[in-house]
Enzyme design. Structure first.
Site, PDB file in Angstrom:
ATOM      1  N   ASN A   9       0.873  -1.174   0.000  1.00 19.80           N
ATOM      2  CA  ASN A   9       0.000   0.000   0.000  1.00 19.80           C
ATOM      3  C   ASN A   9       0.908   1.221   0.000  1.00 19.80           C
ATOM      4  O   ASN A   9       1.489   1.560   1.027  1.00 19.80           O
ATOM      5  CB  ASN A   9      -0.890  -0.013   1.257  1.00 19.80           C
ATOM      6  N   LYS A  11       0.184   4.221  -0.172  1.00 21.88           N
ATOM      7  CA  LYS A  11      -0.462   5.407   0.414  1.00 21.88           C
ATOM      8  C   LYS A  11      -0.265   6.599  -0.532  1.00 21.88           C
ATOM      9  O   LYS A  11      -0.152   6.399  -1.735  1.00 21.88           O
ATOM     10  CB  LYS A  11       0.088   5.700   1.813  1.00 21.88           C
ATOM     11  N   HIS A  95      -9.538   1.279   4.888  1.00 21.65           N
ATOM     12  CA  HIS A  95      -8.256   1.471   5.574  1.00 21.65           C
ATOM     13  C   HIS A  95      -8.474   2.395   6.775  1.00 21.65           C
ATOM     14  O   HIS A  95      -9.276   3.329   6.705  1.00 21.65           O
ATOM     15  CB  HIS A  95      -7.229   2.079   4.606  1.00 21.65           C
ATOM     16  N   GLU A  97      -6.873   4.768   7.898  1.00 21.34           N
ATOM     17  CA  GLU A  97      -6.651   6.198   7.636  1.00 21.34           C
ATOM     18  C   GLU A  97      -7.911   6.821   7.026  1.00 21.34           C
ATOM     19  O   GLU A  97      -8.203   7.994   7.260  1.00 21.34           O
ATOM     20  CB  GLU A  97      -5.412   6.375   6.742  1.00 21.34           C
ATOM     21  N   GLU A 166      -5.582  -4.988  10.524  1.00 19.45           N
ATOM     22  CA  GLU A 166      -4.553  -3.973  10.713  1.00 19.45           C
ATOM     23  C   GLU A 166      -4.820  -3.220  12.018  1.00 19.45           C
ATOM     24  O   GLU A 166      -5.600  -2.254  12.033  1.00 19.45           O
ATOM     25  CB  GLU A 166      -4.579  -2.976   9.549  1.00 19.45           C
ATOM     26  N   GLY A 172       2.225   2.299  10.652  1.00 15.90           N
ATOM     27  CA  GLY A 172       3.150   3.415  10.503  1.00 15.90           C
ATOM     28  C   GLY A 172       3.830   3.824  11.791  1.00 15.90           C
ATOM     29  O   GLY A 172       4.465   4.882  11.849  1.00 15.90           O
ATOM     30  N   SER A 208       3.246  -2.171  10.278  1.00 17.61           N
ATOM     31  CA  SER A 208       4.707  -2.169  10.468  1.00 17.61           C
ATOM     32  C   SER A 208       5.352  -3.516  10.132  1.00 17.61           C
ATOM     33  O   SER A 208       6.276  -3.944  10.818  1.00 17.61           O
ATOM     34  CB  SER A 208       5.059  -1.709  11.880  1.00 17.61           C
TER      35      SER A 208
HETATM   36  C1  PEP Z   1      -0.858   0.191   5.827  1.00 12.32           C
HETATM   37  O1  PEP Z   1      -0.836   1.346   5.403  1.00 12.32           O
HETATM   38  O2  PEP Z   1      -1.777  -0.562   5.486  1.00 12.32           O
HETATM   39  C2  PEP Z   1       0.215  -0.264   6.707  1.00 12.32           C
HETATM   40  C3  PEP Z   1       0.122  -1.455   7.234  1.00 12.32           C
HETATM   41  O3  PEP Z   1       1.245   0.612   6.923  1.00 12.32           O
HETATM   42  P1  PEP Z   1       2.662   0.300   7.614  1.00 12.32           P
HETATM   43  O4  PEP Z   1       3.152  -1.017   7.039  1.00 12.32           O
HETATM   44  O5  PEP Z   1       3.539   1.435   7.212  1.00 12.32           O
HETATM   45  O6  PEP Z   1       2.443   0.192   9.070  1.00 12.32           O
END
Ligand code: PEP
Length: 245
Positions: A9, A11, A95, A97, A166, A172, A208
């Site tokens: 992803n 982003k 997501h 976000e 998630e 992040g 992460s």
């Molecule tokens: C994501 O944006 O779905 C995500 C898991 O981000 P990160 O791996 O940076 O934590």
């Protein structure tokens, strides 16, 4: 046996030159292996670039969102049929976000998943709890509510979706769920999917994920791969994560 899937992803990152370098590296260095697929979900303006670079390769691509509406007066939105024209196999929906910053609720997320599937695009449905919810012991109830909302709308078609657990506190932040924490939630989600006659849905972990922790996470029984944010912007790191799967 369920196939592993690792999805990047990006982003709101990238640019034409940097994307070209990253996509070229993925195409030249990814050796398709039995039992593992990879994909990247890029910002809308770069879907054509992803299609041109990845078309004919074993790497799939997709978008990071999709409208719940087919077409019409929805300024700024992008419909599922448009994604199909750019060869998208996947669309991320729900997501955290978007849930947090754009106030997207369970109902809208489910409608987006339905719109994607209706056009033949596989929705990657993201669910997960905040740190406050985990600390309050609400993790199981939150993810159950988020997944059930999608099952209620998709019915048997939930079997055609991908689900990504998630935990919001791990996205992040550099703080990853332990393999046991991830498996714990995934086992609960698997039980719900089994009840909905969709036991083989790919259940990804996101938050992460890095080359250094991917093998342990993906080794858990109900973790079928990962949704990878920051680390998917680095070809070496993303490929190492995919190889760990
Ligand atoms: C994501 O944006 O779905 C995500 C898991 O981000 P990160 O791996 O940076 O934590």
């Amino acid at each position: 046996m369920r196939e592993k899937l690792v999805v990047g992803n990006w982003k709101m990152n990238g640019g034409l030159a940097a994307n070209a370098r990253l996509l070229d590296r993925l195409v030249s260095d990814w050796q398709p292996t039995d039992g593992c697929k990879i994909a990247v979900c890029v910002p809308f303006p770069y879907l054509g670039q992803a299609q041109a670079a990845l078309g004919g390769s074993s790497i799939a691509w997709g978008a990071q969102d999709v409208s719940a509406h087919p077409s019409g007066a929805f300024t700024g939105e992008v419909g599922a049929a448009m994604l199909v024209e750019f060869g998208c196999r996947y669309a991320i929906v729900g997501h955290s976000e978007r849930r947090q910053m754009h106030r997207e609720g369970d109902e809208l997320v489910a409608a987006k998943a339905k719109a994607a599937l209706g056009a033949g695009v596989t929705p990657i449905v993201c669910i997960g709890e905040t740190l406050a919810q985990r600390d309050a012991g609400e993790t199981n109830a939150i993810v159950a509510r988020q997944l059930q909302a999608v099952i209620d709308v998709l019915g048997a078609d939930i079997g055609k979706a991908v689900v990504a657990y998630e935990p919001v506190w791990a996205i992040g932040t550099g703080r990853t769920a332990t393999p046991a924490q991830a498996q714990d939630v995934h086992a609960q989600l698997r039980a719900m999917l089994t009840k909905a006659r969709a036991a083989d849905v790919a259940l990804l972990y996101g938050g992460s994920v890095k080359a250094s922790n991917a093998r342990a996470l993906f080794g858990e029984r109900d973790v079928d791969g990962g949704l990878v944010g920051g680390a998917s912007l680095d070809a070496d790191e993303f490929l190492a994560i995919a190889r760990a799967a």
